[in-house]
Scaffold this motif. Structure first.
Motif, PDB file in Angstrom:
ATOM      1  N   LEU A  42      11.278 -25.679   4.478  1.00 53.79           N
ATOM      2  CA  LEU A  42       9.814 -25.569   4.566  1.00 53.79           C
ATOM      3  C   LEU A  42       9.385 -24.161   4.964  1.00 53.79           C
ATOM      4  N   VAL A  43      10.088 -23.559   5.915  1.00 54.61           N
ATOM      5  CA  VAL A  43       9.757 -22.199   6.336  1.00 54.61           C
ATOM      6  C   VAL A  43      10.071 -21.217   5.206  1.00 54.61           C
ATOM      7  N   ALA A  44      11.131 -21.467   4.445  1.00 54.75           N
ATOM      8  CA  ALA A  44      11.446 -20.616   3.297  1.00 54.75           C
ATOM      9  C   ALA A  44      10.333 -20.701   2.248  1.00 54.75           C
ATOM     10  N   ARG A  45       9.776 -21.881   2.073  1.00 58.28           N
ATOM     11  CA  ARG A  45       8.641 -22.035   1.148  1.00 58.28           C
ATOM     12  C   ARG A  45       7.421 -21.282   1.671  1.00 58.28           C
ATOM     13  N   LEU A  46       7.278 -21.198   2.991  1.00 58.39           N
ATOM     14  CA  LEU A  46       6.182 -20.437   3.575  1.00 58.39           C
ATOM     15  C   LEU A  46       6.298 -18.966   3.190  1.00 58.39           C
ATOM     16  N   VAL A  47       7.506 -18.432   3.204  1.00 57.77           N
ATOM     17  CA  VAL A  47       7.711 -17.037   2.800  1.00 57.77           C
ATOM     18  C   VAL A  47       7.285 -16.861   1.351  1.00 57.77           C
ATOM     19  N   LYS A  48       7.811 -17.714   0.486  1.00 61.32           N
ATOM     20  CA  LYS A  48       7.559 -17.587  -0.953  1.00 61.32           C
ATOM     21  C   LYS A  48       6.081 -17.768  -1.303  1.00 61.32           C
ATOM     22  N   ASN A  49       5.439 -18.765  -0.708  1.00 70.64           N
ATOM     23  CA  ASN A  49       4.059 -19.065  -1.068  1.00 70.64           C
ATOM     24  C   ASN A  49       3.038 -18.329  -0.207  1.00 70.64           C
ATOM     25  N   GLY A  50       3.469 -17.800   0.923  1.00 63.94           N
ATOM     26  CA  GLY A  50       2.545 -17.098   1.804  1.00 63.94           C
ATOM     27  C   GLY A  50       2.298 -15.659   1.397  1.00 63.94           C
ATOM     28  N   LEU A  51       3.312 -14.992   0.898  1.00 64.47           N
ATOM     29  CA  LEU A  51       3.151 -13.580   0.543  1.00 64.47           C
ATOM     30  C   LEU A  51       2.062 -13.330  -0.505  1.00 64.47           C
ATOM     31  N   PRO A  52       1.945 -14.151  -1.554  1.00 65.52           N
ATOM     32  CA  PRO A  52       0.869 -13.905  -2.527  1.00 65.52           C
ATOM     33  C   PRO A  52      -0.541 -14.025  -1.941  1.00 65.52           C
ATOM     34  N   CYS A  53      -0.692 -14.691  -0.832  1.00 68.09           N
ATOM     35  CA  CYS A  53      -2.012 -14.846  -0.200  1.00 68.09           C
ATOM     36  C   CYS A  53      -2.566 -13.521   0.304  1.00 68.09           C
ATOM     37  N   PHE A  54      -1.709 -12.553   0.533  1.00 65.09           N
ATOM     38  CA  PHE A  54      -2.167 -11.290   1.103  1.00 65.09           C
ATOM     39  C   PHE A  54      -2.815 -10.373   0.082  1.00 65.09           C
ATOM     40  N   VAL A  55      -2.796 -10.756  -1.171  1.00 65.21           N
ATOM     41  CA  VAL A  55      -3.465  -9.974  -2.212  1.00 65.21           C
ATOM     42  C   VAL A  55      -4.960  -9.905  -1.931  1.00 65.21           C
ATOM     43  N   ILE A  56      -5.514 -10.948  -1.317  1.00 59.44           N
ATOM     44  CA  ILE A  56      -6.955 -10.971  -1.058  1.00 59.44           C
ATOM     45  C   ILE A  56      -7.388  -9.864  -0.103  1.00 59.44           C
ATOM     46  N   TYR A  57      -6.478  -9.372   0.706  1.00 61.10           N
ATOM     47  CA  TYR A  57      -6.832  -8.304   1.641  1.00 61.10           C
ATOM     48  C   TYR A  57      -6.797  -6.929   0.992  1.00 61.10           C
ATOM     49  N   GLY A  58      -6.114  -6.781  -0.110  1.00 60.73           N
ATOM     50  CA  GLY A  58      -6.001  -5.477  -0.758  1.00 60.73           C
ATOM     51  C   GLY A  58      -6.960  -5.293  -1.909  1.00 60.73           C
ATOM     52  N   THR A  59      -7.728  -6.311  -2.254  1.00 62.80           N
ATOM     53  CA  THR A  59      -8.645  -6.230  -3.387  1.00 62.80           C
ATOM     54  C   THR A  59     -10.071  -6.498  -2.919  1.00 62.80           C
ATOM     55  N   GLY A  60     -11.003  -6.121  -3.762  1.00 61.52           N
ATOM     56  CA  GLY A  60     -12.404  -6.391  -3.469  1.00 61.52           C
ATOM     57  C   GLY A  60     -13.087  -5.220  -2.792  1.00 61.52           C
ATOM     58  N   PRO A  61     -14.398  -5.289  -2.746  1.00 62.60           N
ATOM     59  CA  PRO A  61     -15.170  -4.170  -2.178  1.00 62.60           C
ATOM     60  C   PRO A  61     -15.040  -4.045  -0.654  1.00 62.60           C
ATOM     61  N   ASP A  62     -14.686  -5.133   0.008  1.00 62.59           N
ATOM     62  CA  ASP A  62     -14.565  -5.107   1.465  1.00 62.59           C
ATOM     63  C   ASP A  62     -13.127  -4.973   1.937  1.00 62.59           C
ATOM     64  N   ALA A  63     -12.256  -4.418   1.082  1.00 62.26           N
ATOM     65  CA  ALA A  63     -10.834  -4.290   1.428  1.00 62.26           C
ATOM     66  C   ALA A  63     -10.682  -3.380   2.646  1.00 62.26           C
ATOM     67  N   SER A  64      -9.935  -3.870   3.623  1.00 61.67           N
ATOM     68  CA  SER A  64      -9.723  -3.123   4.853  1.00 61.67           C
ATOM     69  C   SER A  64      -8.228  -2.986   5.104  1.00 61.67           C
ATOM     70  N   PRO A  65      -7.685  -1.765   4.978  1.00 63.19           N
ATOM     71  CA  PRO A  65      -6.252  -1.584   5.226  1.00 63.19           C
ATOM     72  C   PRO A  65      -5.845  -1.975   6.647  1.00 63.19           C
ATOM     73  N   GLY A  66      -6.715  -1.756   7.600  1.00 67.63           N
ATOM     74  CA  GLY A  66      -6.398  -2.114   8.983  1.00 67.63           C
ATOM     75  C   GLY A  66      -6.270  -3.611   9.164  1.00 67.63           C
ATOM     76  N   GLU A  67      -7.187  -4.351   8.555  1.00 63.55           N
ATOM     77  CA  GLU A  67      -7.130  -5.812   8.662  1.00 63.55           C
ATOM     78  C   GLU A  67      -5.930  -6.362   7.898  1.00 63.55           C
ATOM     79  N   GLU A  68      -5.622  -5.751   6.746  1.00 66.40           N
ATOM     80  CA  GLU A  68      -4.457  -6.172   5.969  1.00 66.40           C
ATOM     81  C   GLU A  68      -3.174  -5.992   6.789  1.00 66.40           C
ATOM     82  N   LYS A  69      -3.047  -4.857   7.450  1.00 66.50           N
ATOM     83  CA  LYS A  69      -1.859  -4.599   8.277  1.00 66.50           C
ATOM     84  C   LYS A  69      -1.781  -5.598   9.431  1.00 66.50           C
ATOM     85  N   GLU A  70      -2.915  -5.882  10.049  1.00 71.67           N
ATOM     86  CA  GLU A  70      -2.940  -6.811  11.177  1.00 71.67           C
ATOM     87  C   GLU A  70      -2.467  -8.210  10.746  1.00 71.67           C
TER      88      GLU A  70
END
Length: 100
Positions: A42-70
């Motif tokens: 289950l935790v291994a699935r979290l790695v695989k399925n969780g990483l694509p969720c971070f795309v939302i922090y790098g795209t869009g007009p309100d993209a914040s590198p600081g928040e993405e890193k956090e």
């Protein structure tokens, strides 16, 4: 919302990996410490399925590198609460995914 979910997952992973209590030394029975095989999957699935969720922090007009890193730091923190055996098992399962 994603930060809150990640912090909750860290707490759940820590609780599950530390929930197996060591028996009294006089009992003579050794309990398994850490997570079961199924829990590691289950935790291994979290790695695989969780990483694509971070795309939302790098795209869009309100993209914040600081928040993405956090948020990425919080996500990495989930795996710091695993014992060595479980950490190794989780990431051995996901090595091919991490190299894609």
């Amino acid at each position: 919302l994603l930060k809150t979910m990640i912090l909750g997952v860290k707490t759940v992973v820590w609780s599950v990996s530390n929930s197996r209590m060591q028996p009294h030394p006089l009992a003579g029975v050794q309990a398994m410490k850490g997570m079961s095989e199924e829990e590691c999957l289950l935790v291994a699935r979290l790695v695989k399925n969780g990483l694509p969720c971070f795309v939302i922090y790098g795209t869009g007009p309100d993209a914040s590198p600081g928040e993405e890193k956090e948020v990425l730091d919080y996500f990495a923190g989930v795996f710091t609460v695993l014992d060595l055996r479980n950490f190794k098992q989780v990431f051995e399962l996901q090595m091919p995914t991490l190299y894609e």
